[in-house]
Design an enzyme around this catalytic site. Structure first.
Site, PDB file in Angstrom:
ATOM      1  CD  GLU A 188      73.087  11.271  -7.256  1.00 53.36           C
ATOM      2  OE1 GLU A 188      72.689  11.880  -6.247  1.00 53.36           O
ATOM      3  OE2 GLU A 188      73.386  11.849  -8.318  1.00 53.36           O
TER       4      GLU A 188
ATOM      5  CG  ASP B 176      75.179  14.494 -10.395  1.00 52.61           C
ATOM      6  OD1 ASP B 176      74.760  14.442  -9.229  1.00 52.61           O
ATOM      7  OD2 ASP B 176      74.656  15.202 -11.283  1.00 52.61           O
TER       8      ASP B 176
END
Length: 721
Positions: A397, A361
């Protein structure tokens, strides 16, 4: 019921100090060696560390033991009387000087950053904060209330588990199909999952659920965060929860609420069951921040252990935190001990828990120095050289809200990346936006302008049309605008840029024409995803068209809005069968997942191009046609004779023709004449999902491509007669 009053040190039941020896500064955490437990905690600025032992319920603090040794900034001690099942926490002494970045407060019980299991849940109380709420210059004050009654505690584990002779699936990237799912949401409403197991690790290993995932051709199940996390106070006050779990507090511990049995082995059994079914397990991990928030957040773990080391602080005002994550704080992976904690965590999950890979993330944060993103940041270097991590699947990401935060294509070899350019381009094309032909061609060929460098392969582009964050596939074709009122933020949260289209009516409709067109558009986007070069990622539930009623940010909806509804209607069943068929096509035709980029260069030795872009009249696209803003129909001819690798020999893959028509009307498309070809077989038509495979069409003939539809043809070659 846990007592809410502070527990006085004088009231501790145990008056006798446990036996303790020096122990070792490694490994960090609480380690059972068969005889006793070694405790080791990093803190560069602490003056004293107390180990707090609790009874089996975690409610009563029995004893505080000062760790006797301090070696290389590690506090450590060995308890021969301790054993697996021991509940513990820490109290760390040191300066409380927020302006200098130090927030030690020994009145606050702290979670071991290396805790392998947590028991109990956090109960919000003012005593959790290191300062006195409501006082002048609040975070500069000092609160003396004991937080232990309201804190989850760590538990010593016995890591022993028999993995038998099973090996990890080790699925090659060019055969990878990712299925993004939520441990809780995928099983909460599944009729074949026993009610006591719904929403748990045990629930995910239910045979019927695994068979469904297998039927989609999925290779890898990517789970939203399973690290132990905290529910935000402001959400609980509104009757909501942190459903997605992007609020980690313990990077080694599985989230306890997802366990039906309370045993660590339950998670391992889930992984073993998925591996036995040939499925990899990937974890979405959140190492960019913690649940402790900004200077007004609670003191739960790292803030009280060594705030100035664990977090990135404002250089000239260390009272405040750098907030590149947008959640209040940012972990400082530039510090070697913080970097070690993160890489130790990754290795633990990859070895002890047998995880196959990770999706990071806001990964750009993890490789940011003070001057910005840096490919040679210690984190990226560590992952590339580590013998364990370098062989796991690593997915970034590649963006965050910090400076220079957008880095699609900027990660080094060995990394795959979420490609949001793919999502936006595919949605916009099928919506009928002008001038999208050129970008679509790039996305169909794995976005080579970003990834075709330094030996990276097409699979470096993780393609997705939907993900947990945003609309589901059905909502992409059913809503023009987000509808997040249920989140209690006046519909201000969630992205405004959805590239969605309701096709004439917002939300559910009784209009059969609108319903039919929406279903076709879902087929179009699923087909585009599955037939593109790169690594496809499918959002769980999209295979049968689940909805979130227009909410594009269900992060706080731990209810039927966020869960997958398995009551599939006829329309959903037809979409499910279509999705399965797409997966079969992707498996059957290697040219759809080649290891080399399709670049369109003429191979003089073979007299062909690996990919040729065709206009509806059958001619190769020219510059003027590429620039035509009204062009909405494109042909992609993939020649199976092109070299599949760098070896100078002809390939033997099938030759396929992909036609995409986003026009609102029928388009006459001239099927190309290919040397050694005899006719074209129609394999797929999204306007006719029940098409009988094998329809024959003459080379050079005009085929009427229906409005807003995608078609796939295979060339029948002479030698195949």
């Amino acid at each position: 019921m846990r007592s809410k009053r502070g527990t006085r040190y004088e009231d501790f039941k145990a008056q006798q100090q446990s036996r303790i020896t020096e122990g070792h500064p490694f490994p960090l955490g609480a380690t059972w060696d068969g005889l006793g437990v070694n405790f080791a905690l990093f803190s560069a600025h602490a003056t004293k560390v107390e180990l707090c032992l609790f009874d089996s319920s975690g409610e009563t603090e029995l004893e505080r033991i000062e760790l006797p040794e301090y070696t290389n900034e590690i506090w450590h001690g060995y308890l021969p009387d301790a054993h697996p099942g021991q509940i513990y926490g820490y109290r760390v002494h040191g300066p409380y000087e927020p302006k200098d970045g130090h927030r030690f407060n020994h009145h606050k019980l702290l979670i071991d950053p290396y805790a392998k299991q947590l028991v109990g849940s956090l109960e919000w109380s003012e005593s959790l904060f290191g300062y006195t709420i409501g006082s002048p210059y609040a975070d500069l004050s000092f609160d003396k209330r004991n937080s232990a009654p309201f804190m989850p505690k760590a538990k010593v584990i016995d890591p022993a588990f028999t993995w038998a002779h099973q090996k990890k699936p080790q699925i090659p990237w060019n055969r990878t199909l990712v299925y993004e799912a939520h441990v809780r949401g995928i099983s909460m409403l599944h009729p074949d999952v026993p009610k006591p197991l719904r929403g748990t690790y045990n629930g995910l290993k239910t045979t019927e659920l695994i068979r469904h995932i297998q039927s989609l051709g999925v290779s890898s199940v990517e789970l939203l965060p399973v690290h132990a996390y905290v529910n935000d106070q402001h959400l609980l006050e509104k009757g909501l929860k942190n459903y997605w779990g992007y609020n980690s507090i313990a990077f080694f511990a599985p989230h306890p609420e997802y366990s039906a049995s309370g045993r660590i082995s339950e998670f391992k059994e889930m992984v073993a069951q998925l591996h036995d079914a040939g499925l990899e397990v990937l974890l979405d991990v959140v190492y960019n921040h913690t649940a402790e928030g900004n200077e007004l957040g609670p003191t739960l773990s790292m803030r009280g252990i060594d705030n100035a080391t664990y977090y990135r602080l404002m250089p000239d005002e260390k009272r405040y935190y750098i907030n590149d994550s947008g959640t209040g704080n940012t972990l400082d992976l530039g510090h070697p001990c913080v970097l070690k904690m993160v890489t130790d965590s990754l290795r633990y999950w990859a070895t002890e828990m047998q995880i196959d890979g990770f999706r990071f993330d806001l990964a750009t944060i993890l490789a940011r120095h003070a001057h910005g993103f840096e490919e040679r940041h210690g984190f990226l270097v560590a992952c590339r050289q580590d013998p364990v991590l370098s062989e796991t699947k690593l997915i970034a990401e590649p963006w965050d809200c910090g400076p220079g935060g957008y880095q699609v294509g900027g990660f080094p070899p060995g990394w795959m990346e979420w490609n949001d350019r793919y999502r936006d381009a595919v949605r916009a094309f099928w919506r009928g936006d002008e001038g999208r032909i050129g970008e679509l061609a790039s996305r169909l060929t794995a976005s080579g302008e970003f990834f075709n460098q330094r030996g990276r392969r097409p699979f470096a582009s993780v393609n997705f049309v939907t993900a947990h964050d945003g609309f589901t596939l059905r909502d992409v074709v059913s809503y023009n605008d987000k509808h997040n009122e249920a989140n209690g933020e006046n519909n201000q949260d969630g992205s405004e840029h959805n590239h969605s289209w309701n096709h004439g009516e917002e939300g559910p409709t009784d209009d059969p024409d609108i319903s039919a067109l929406r279903l076709r558009q879902m087929r179009n986007m699923l087909a585009t995803l599955m037939l593109s070069q790169g690594t496809p990622m499918l959002l769980a539930g999209d295979e049968f068209g689940r909805t979130q009623q227009g909410n594009n940010n269900v992060y706080c909806q731990d209810n039927e809005l966020g869960w997958i509804n398995w009551d599939i209607d006829q329309e959903g069943r037809s979409l499910l069968e279509f999705t399965r068929r797409l997966a079969q096509l992707r498996r059957a035709y290697p040219i759809l997942r080649r290891g080399r980029f399709l670049v369109g260069e003429y191979e003089e030795e073979l007299g062909i191009k690996d990919v040729t872009w065709l206009a509806p009249d059958g001619s190769e696209m020219n510059a003027e046609q590429w620039q035509d803003p009204h062009a909405r129909c494109l042909g992609m001819l993939m020649d199976g004779r092109a070299r599949p690798t760098g070896i100078r020999r002809s390939g033997h893959d099938a030759t396929l023709l992909l036609i995409l028509n986003a026009h609102h009307d029928v388009v006459g498309f001239h099927l190309p004449e290919v040397v050694q070809g005899t006719w074209w077989h129609c394999l797929l038509d999204t306007s006719r999902p029940r098409l009988r495979v094998g329809e024959r069409h003459e080379l050079g003939s005009e085929f009427l491509v229906n409005d807003r539809s995608l078609m796939l043809f295979e060339l029948q070659k002479e030698e195949e007669q």
